[in-house]
Design a protein around this motif. Structure first.
Motif, PDB file in Angstrom:
ATOM      1  N   THR A  93       0.861  -1.180   0.000  1.00  0.00           N
ATOM      2  CA  THR A  93       0.000   0.000   0.000  1.00  0.00           C
ATOM      3  C   THR A  93       0.894   1.225   0.000  1.00  0.00           C
ATOM      4  N   PHE A  94       0.416   2.311  -0.580  1.00  0.00           N
ATOM      5  CA  PHE A  94       1.268   3.490  -0.689  1.00  0.00           C
ATOM      6  C   PHE A  94       0.830   4.592   0.267  1.00  0.00           C
ATOM      7  N   GLN A  95       1.770   5.049   1.087  1.00  0.00           N
ATOM      8  CA  GLN A  95       1.517   6.152   2.007  1.00  0.00           C
ATOM      9  C   GLN A  95       1.954   7.440   1.311  1.00  0.00           C
ATOM     10  N   ASP A  96       0.966   8.269   0.933  1.00  0.00           N
ATOM     11  CA  ASP A  96       1.320   9.529   0.282  1.00  0.00           C
ATOM     12  C   ASP A  96       1.978  10.463   1.285  1.00  0.00           C
ATOM     13  N   PRO A  97       3.243  10.852   1.068  1.00  0.00           N
ATOM     14  CA  PRO A  97       3.811  11.867   1.953  1.00  0.00           C
ATOM     15  C   PRO A  97       3.084  13.193   1.711  1.00  0.00           C
ATOM     16  N   CYS A  98       2.829  13.946   2.785  1.00  0.00           N
ATOM     17  CA  CYS A  98       2.031  15.170   2.607  1.00  0.00           C
ATOM     18  C   CYS A  98       2.718  16.148   1.661  1.00  0.00           C
ATOM     19  N   ARG A  99       4.064  16.196   1.723  1.00  0.00           N
ATOM     20  CA  ARG A  99       4.799  17.135   0.870  1.00  0.00           C
ATOM     21  C   ARG A  99       4.686  16.760  -0.607  1.00  0.00           C
ATOM     22  N   LEU A 100       4.734  15.462  -0.863  1.00  0.00           N
ATOM     23  CA  LEU A 100       4.691  15.003  -2.253  1.00  0.00           C
ATOM     24  C   LEU A 100       3.265  15.107  -2.803  1.00  0.00           C
ATOM     25  N   GLY A 101       2.307  14.692  -1.997  1.00  0.00           N
ATOM     26  CA  GLY A 101       0.919  14.665  -2.443  1.00  0.00           C
ATOM     27  C   GLY A 101       0.279  16.039  -2.423  1.00  0.00           C
ATOM     28  N   ARG A 102      -0.247  16.397  -1.267  1.00  0.00           N
ATOM     29  CA  ARG A 102      -1.018  17.638  -1.203  1.00  0.00           C
ATOM     30  C   ARG A 102      -0.201  18.892  -1.502  1.00  0.00           C
ATOM     31  N   HIS A 103       1.058  18.918  -1.077  1.00  0.00           N
ATOM     32  CA  HIS A 103       1.837  20.135  -1.315  1.00  0.00           C
ATOM     33  C   HIS A 103       2.219  20.285  -2.790  1.00  0.00           C
ATOM     34  N   LEU A 104       2.508  19.169  -3.473  1.00  0.00           N
ATOM     35  CA  LEU A 104       3.002  19.272  -4.845  1.00  0.00           C
ATOM     36  C   LEU A 104       2.090  18.606  -5.869  1.00  0.00           C
ATOM     37  N   GLY A 105       1.100  17.907  -5.391  1.00  0.00           N
ATOM     38  CA  GLY A 105       0.156  17.256  -6.318  1.00  0.00           C
ATOM     39  C   GLY A 105       0.725  16.060  -7.055  1.00  0.00           C
ATOM     40  N   ILE A 106       1.779  15.453  -6.515  1.00  0.00           N
ATOM     41  CA  ILE A 106       2.348  14.272  -7.189  1.00  0.00           C
ATOM     42  C   ILE A 106       1.746  13.010  -6.550  1.00  0.00           C
ATOM     43  N   TYR A 107       0.747  12.461  -7.209  1.00  0.00           N
ATOM     44  CA  TYR A 107       0.104  11.242  -6.701  1.00  0.00           C
ATOM     45  C   TYR A 107       0.364  10.067  -7.634  1.00  0.00           C
ATOM     46  N   SER A 128      -6.614   7.808   0.902  1.00  0.00           N
ATOM     47  CA  SER A 128      -5.363   7.874   0.140  1.00  0.00           C
ATOM     48  C   SER A 128      -5.424   9.055  -0.812  1.00  0.00           C
ATOM     49  N   GLY A 129      -4.316   9.268  -1.527  1.00  0.00           N
ATOM     50  CA  GLY A 129      -4.250  10.401  -2.448  1.00  0.00           C
ATOM     51  C   GLY A 129      -4.418  11.696  -1.679  1.00  0.00           C
ATOM     52  N   PRO A 130      -5.280  12.602  -2.180  1.00  0.00           N
ATOM     53  CA  PRO A 130      -5.435  13.904  -1.507  1.00  0.00           C
ATOM     54  C   PRO A 130      -5.994  13.790  -0.086  1.00  0.00           C
ATOM     55  N   ALA A 131      -6.584  12.653   0.240  1.00  0.00           N
ATOM     56  CA  ALA A 131      -7.181  12.502   1.567  1.00  0.00           C
ATOM     57  C   ALA A 131      -6.259  11.775   2.538  1.00  0.00           C
ATOM     58  N   ALA A 132      -5.047  11.449   2.101  1.00  0.00           N
ATOM     59  CA  ALA A 132      -4.140  10.651   2.934  1.00  0.00           C
ATOM     60  C   ALA A 132      -3.827  11.353   4.253  1.00  0.00           C
ATOM     61  N   ILE A 133      -3.609  10.531   5.283  1.00  0.00           N
ATOM     62  CA  ILE A 133      -3.241  11.075   6.593  1.00  0.00           C
ATOM     63  C   ILE A 133      -1.716  11.048   6.687  1.00  0.00           C
ATOM     64  N   CYS A 134      -1.141  12.135   7.215  1.00  0.00           N
ATOM     65  CA  CYS A 134       0.320  12.223   7.191  1.00  0.00           C
ATOM     66  C   CYS A 134       0.935  11.549   8.414  1.00  0.00           C
ATOM     67  N   CYS A 135       2.261  11.506   8.441  1.00  0.00           N
ATOM     68  CA  CYS A 135       2.969  10.774   9.494  1.00  0.00           C
ATOM     69  C   CYS A 135       3.012  11.549  10.808  1.00  0.00           C
ATOM     70  N   ALA A 136       2.506  12.757  10.825  1.00  0.00           N
ATOM     71  CA  ALA A 136       2.350  13.563  12.045  1.00  0.00           C
ATOM     72  C   ALA A 136       3.665  13.997  12.673  1.00  0.00           C
ATOM     73  N   GLY A 137       4.690  14.184  11.861  1.00  0.00           N
ATOM     74  CA  GLY A 137       5.935  14.673  12.467  1.00  0.00           C
ATOM     75  C   GLY A 137       6.776  15.459  11.500  1.00  0.00           C
TER      76      GLY A 137
END
Lengths: 201, 385
Positions: free
Chosen positions: B268-282, B303-312
């Motif tokens: 399963t793929f964990q979208d990093p917040c910086r890669l996903g929501r910040h840059l739109g690379i999904y 997942s994708g734009p709704a992914a939860i981040c690692c909180a740190g």
């Protein structure tokens, strides 16, 4: 944490090697830089390092005291930071000291097996290894960082370690991070203010 | 330097109609914290100074989930960062986790003056170019992370090595430099713009001097910083900046994967917040994973734009709420039936692996974690090395 000077500064009256030792009165009037210049001259070098010594309350700090009350002469170019246990000394402490321009950092604690908190110094050892590796990555010389176990009874050993380490750091010269202390002045003010704000809230 | 009123203007805080969707989506608020983005926006609009002084801004994960949901298009994450800068100038700093050690490392790099030993991980089978070249590979600070986080068998350097191996496989010898310094991401998000700019200027100059036209980055945070935050600081033509997976996706047909995978894996793929929501690379990382033989990609519930981040993300917040977010996310990953969680940011690995150390939960939330680069490199035909 308590910042304290060890009670073992060499008395100016007893300083050897110079026929015209400065009087107490002259020293009292002298500025800090004059004094350190006088000391440096006595050691035959123009530069004295700034060394931070972390010492645990139960062994090494008491060891420094023993050195002091026994009047074991040693070089005074260090500031001591007392912590309750060497296990408290985390990488952040050492890295911050280097960041702020310390030329050397000595971490000290009770001998393995003698820790007042049973295994605190084993933790200290783990933390120290990690710190040493980070310091290496950053490109600072390994000789600027040392770990020593010093018991409360080992006053003479404390003096010996300090002398040896001071000479070692002096040979390495000033830390490459020591030249711009502007930054540390700014962040000192900053942390003082942050502490005040926290206390008020 | 922007003040509160200007921040309200530039982040569209003024457009807020107080619907509260931001607080309703905020992972920390949902975990039970008193943290509320809604009130921060309100305070900004009213020009209340307490928002700067009380330090609550540093609780934000800056994961940008609220930005995604806001119907009025308020840029809350940008607002937090601008106000943090004001806070920092006033002497309010985050309670840095890990005793501030990582911030010290970053500021030490900003100070400069030493020659870092940051390339010792380069093994003899990896071809790199020390001086001039068309492609610059930005390693990021994984060597520091692996050295510092010794407690949970962290091996983020594996991904860094894998990235070089992959580029070599494409016939590219990337420039890798020991003079690279921290990108300044965390300092910037902690509000320390001065040290960020010192680092940024050094890094921009370094890459320009190496003559690189393309900059390939595998760390999501470095990528965000290079793409968005360095932009106003570039002099002349900036290099083309790509995430490793974007770069690889361009050359996908050229990559030769071995035909018979040793074992089928469900990942399963964990979208990093910086890669996903910040840059739109999904898509790029997913395209790479789907192209791998023997790999089945399943998505988590969010997942994708709704992914939860690692909180740190910015080394400024680690508390029980962060732990709760991580545990919940790991449970979500386990619920997919996947036996591996793949990500593209070293910090995701650090924080989730830390959560997995919880002795009370033990194997309940354990899952293998690897970087997407490692998986792609492992799937290469062995003949090429």
């Amino acid at each position: 944490m308590t910042v304290a000077r060890p009670g073992s500064h060499p008395s100016p009256k007893r300083k050897r090697g110079s026929g015209s030792a400065p009087t107490v009165e002259a020293l009292a009037g002298a500025s800090g830089s004059d004094r350190s210049a006088a000391r440096a001259e006595a050691r035959g070098s123009s530069w004295n390092p700034n060394i931070i010594v972390f010492a645990c309350n139960w062994c090494s700090y008491a060891g420094a005291d023993t050195a002091g009350v026994s009047r074991v002469q040693h070089q005074p170019h260090f500031r001591m930071i007392r912590v309750m246990c060497s296990g408290r000394i985390q990488p952040g402490f050492v890295l911050r000291a280097f960041e702020k321009g310390a030329d050397g950092v000595l971490v000290s604690g009770c001998h393995i097996g003698d820790c007042h908190y049973v295994f605190g110094n084993e933790r200290a050892l783990e933390q120290f290894e990690k710190t040493k590796n980070i310091v290496k990555l950053l490109g600072l010389e390994e000789g600027r960082l040392r770990l020593e176990w010093i018991s409360a009874a080992e006053g003479a050993r404390f003096a010996e370690v300090i002398n040896e380490f001071t000479d070692q750091v002096r040979a390495l010269g000033p830390s490459p991070l020591a030249n711009s202390d502007q930054l540390s002045a700014v962040s000192y003010q900053r942390s003082a203010k942050a502490a005040r704000l926290r206390a008020e809230s | 330097m922007p003040d509160i009123a200007e921040t309200a203007r530039t982040t569209r805080a003024w457009a807020c109609y107080d619907c509260g969707k931001c607080t309703a989506t905020c992972p920390i608020a949902r975990a039970g914290s008193n943290y509320t983005p809604r009130r921060h926006v309100l305070a900004t609009n009213l020009g209340k100074r307490e928002i700067i002084d009380n330090g609550s801004l540093f609780d934000c994960l800056t994961c940008s989930l609220c930005d995604q949901r806001c119907p009025a298009d308020v840029g809350y994450t940008g607002l937090v960062r601008k106000l943090r800068e004001l806070s920092f100038r006033e002497g309010v700093e985050p309670e840095c986790p890990h005793g501030g050690a990582l911030q010290s490392v970053m500021r030490t790099m900003a100070k400069g003056g030493t020659k870092q030993n940051r390339l010792e991980w380069l093994s003899s089978d990896l071809k790199t170019e020390p001086k001039q070249g068309e492609v610059f590979y930005w390693t990021g600070c994984t060597m520091y992370y692996d050295t510092f986080f010794t407690d949970f068998q962290l091996a983020t350097l594996e991904a860094t090595r894998a990235a070089v191996r992959l580029m070599n496989n494409l016939g590219v010898t990337p420039v890798v430099s020991p003079d690279e310094r921290c990108c300044g991401h965390d300092l910037l998000w902690n509000g320390d713009r001065k040290n960020f700019e010192l680092l940024a200027r050094h890094n921009i100059k370094l890459v320009a001097e190496r003559g690189a036209e393309t900059l390939v980055i595998s760390c999501a945070e470095c990528l965000r910083t290079w793409k968005l935050d360095y932009e106003p600081l570039f002099e002349g033509k900036p290099p083309r900046i790509l995430h490793l997976t974007e770069y690889l996706a361009e050359y996908l047909p050229k990559l030769k994967f071995h035909a018979n995978p040793p074992a089928k894996r469900r990942v399963t793929f964990q979208d990093p917040c910086r890669l996903g929501r910040h840059l739109g690379i999904y898509d790029a990382p997913r395209r790479m994973l789907e192209a791998l033989p023997g790999i089945e990609l399943v998505e988590m519930r969010r997942s994708g734009p709704a992914a939860i981040c690692c909180a740190g993300g910015t080394w400024s917040n680690c508390d029980r709420f962060a732990k709760q977010i991580q545990v919940e996310r790991l449970r979500e990953a386990r619920a997919t039936g996947a036996d591996m969680m793949v990500t593209a940011c070293p910090k995701c690995q650090i924080h989730f692996r830390c959560a997995m150390k919880d002795p009370n939960l033990g194997s309940e939330i354990e899952i293998e974690m690897r970087d997407v680069a490692e998986l792609v490199a492992d799937a290469l035909e062995k003949a090429d090395g």
